[in-house]
Design a protein around this motif. Structure first.
Motif, short mmCIF file in Angstrom:
data_model
loop_
_atom_site.label_atom_id
_atom_site.label_comp_id
_atom_site.label_asym_id
_atom_site.label_seq_id
_atom_site.Cartn_x
_atom_site.Cartn_y
_atom_site.Cartn_z
N ARG A 66 37.93 36.12 46.13
CA ARG A 66 39.23 35.50 45.88
C ARG A 66 39.09 34.04 45.42
O ARG A 66 39.97 33.52 44.74
CB ARG A 66 40.08 35.57 47.15
N PRO A 121 39.17 33.76 41.30
CA PRO A 121 40.49 33.72 40.66
C PRO A 121 41.30 32.48 41.00
O PRO A 121 42.07 31.99 40.17
CB PRO A 121 41.17 35.00 41.18
N SER A 126 42.87 30.15 38.27
CA SER A 126 44.33 29.99 38.29
C SER A 126 44.72 28.51 38.35
O SER A 126 45.72 28.10 37.74
CB SER A 126 44.93 30.74 39.48
N THR A 160 42.09 34.29 33.66
CA THR A 160 42.66 34.41 34.99
C THR A 160 42.97 35.87 35.33
O THR A 160 42.61 36.37 36.40
CB THR A 160 43.94 33.57 35.10
N GLN A 188 41.08 38.39 38.14
CA GLN A 188 41.87 39.04 39.18
C GLN A 188 41.71 40.55 39.15
O GLN A 188 41.59 41.20 40.19
CB GLN A 188 43.35 38.65 39.03
N SER A 230 38.30 41.40 40.58
CA SER A 230 38.29 41.28 42.03
C SER A 230 38.99 42.46 42.70
O SER A 230 38.49 43.04 43.66
CB SER A 230 38.96 39.96 42.45
#
Length: 211
Positions: free
Chosen positions: A94, A97, A101, A152, A156, A159
């Motif tokens: 996490r 990202p 972001s 981004t 994500q 992930s």
């Protein structure tokens, strides 16, 4: 939750009160207030929903793990160890990202400031014939924000995909090991369904946390 929300709003008000007046003259107040209220709303939602569910899941998973270990150690380890591994993988992955972001939102803020500056200085821009150069600059900023946005979304998706694959592996592992134990009469059908239900419950929670 409401007490923490009130403290958060009070702290933000104190921070804004200490800012110089020149800050407000160079920033759009409506955009600033909208951004602050949106952030506060997300924090309040996290406090009232995500935090309570996380605490509840920790109690549930701890008690369920102890009971599953008492019932059948093999099946319990097939659930507990992969789930812990998936959670650790989700927490580690996490961070990537989040960093991307942050760059994306910083670029959006930069674009917003540039647009605001062009709107406020449109007379000077026309007077000095700077339309083409500024237009080219704005298009470059927009293209850069699109590239960052793509990175981004890609990080994500990567992930989420890794975590979902791990969760599918947990269910498949429990079904495989449970079926072998069931055929060898080392576990009853009721116990097997109970362990499978616990796996699905943990999977549903982790998927919800990802969202």
């Amino acid at each position: 939750v409401y007490r923490e929300s009130a403290n958060l709003r009070t702290e933000i008000a104190d921070i804004l009160r200490k800012l110089p007046l020149s800050y407000f003259s160079s920033h759009d107040l409506s955009d600033l207030s909208q951004t602050i209220m949106s952030d506060v709303e997300r924090i309040e939602h996290a406090i009232s929903h995500a935090v309570s569910k996380t605490v509840g899941f920790l109690f549930f998973f701890t008690i369920a793990s102890i009971l599953m270990l008492l019932g059948n150690v093999t099946l319990a380890l097939c659930i507990i160890l992969p789930v812990i591994l998936v959670i650790c993988l989700m927490l580690v992955s996490r961070k990537i990202p989040q960093s991307v972001s942050k760059k994306y939102w910083e670029q959006l803020r930069k674009n917003s400031d540039s647009f605001q500056e062009v709107i406020e200085l449109q007379e000077e821009i026309k007077a000095y014939n700077l339309e083409k150069s500024l237009s080219k600059k704005m298009y470059q900023q927009m293209e850069e924000s699109e590239k960052i946005h793509f990175r981004t979304e890609a990080t994500q998706v990567l992930s989420l995909s890794m975590t979902n694959i791990g969760l599918r592996f947990v269910v498949a592992l429990v079904v495989l090991v449970g079926s072998i134990l069931l055929v060898n009469h080392k576990i009853s059908l009721l116990y097997f369904l109970g362990y499978l239900l616990a796996t699905i419950k943990a999977q549903a929670y982790i998927c919800h946390r990802q969202e």
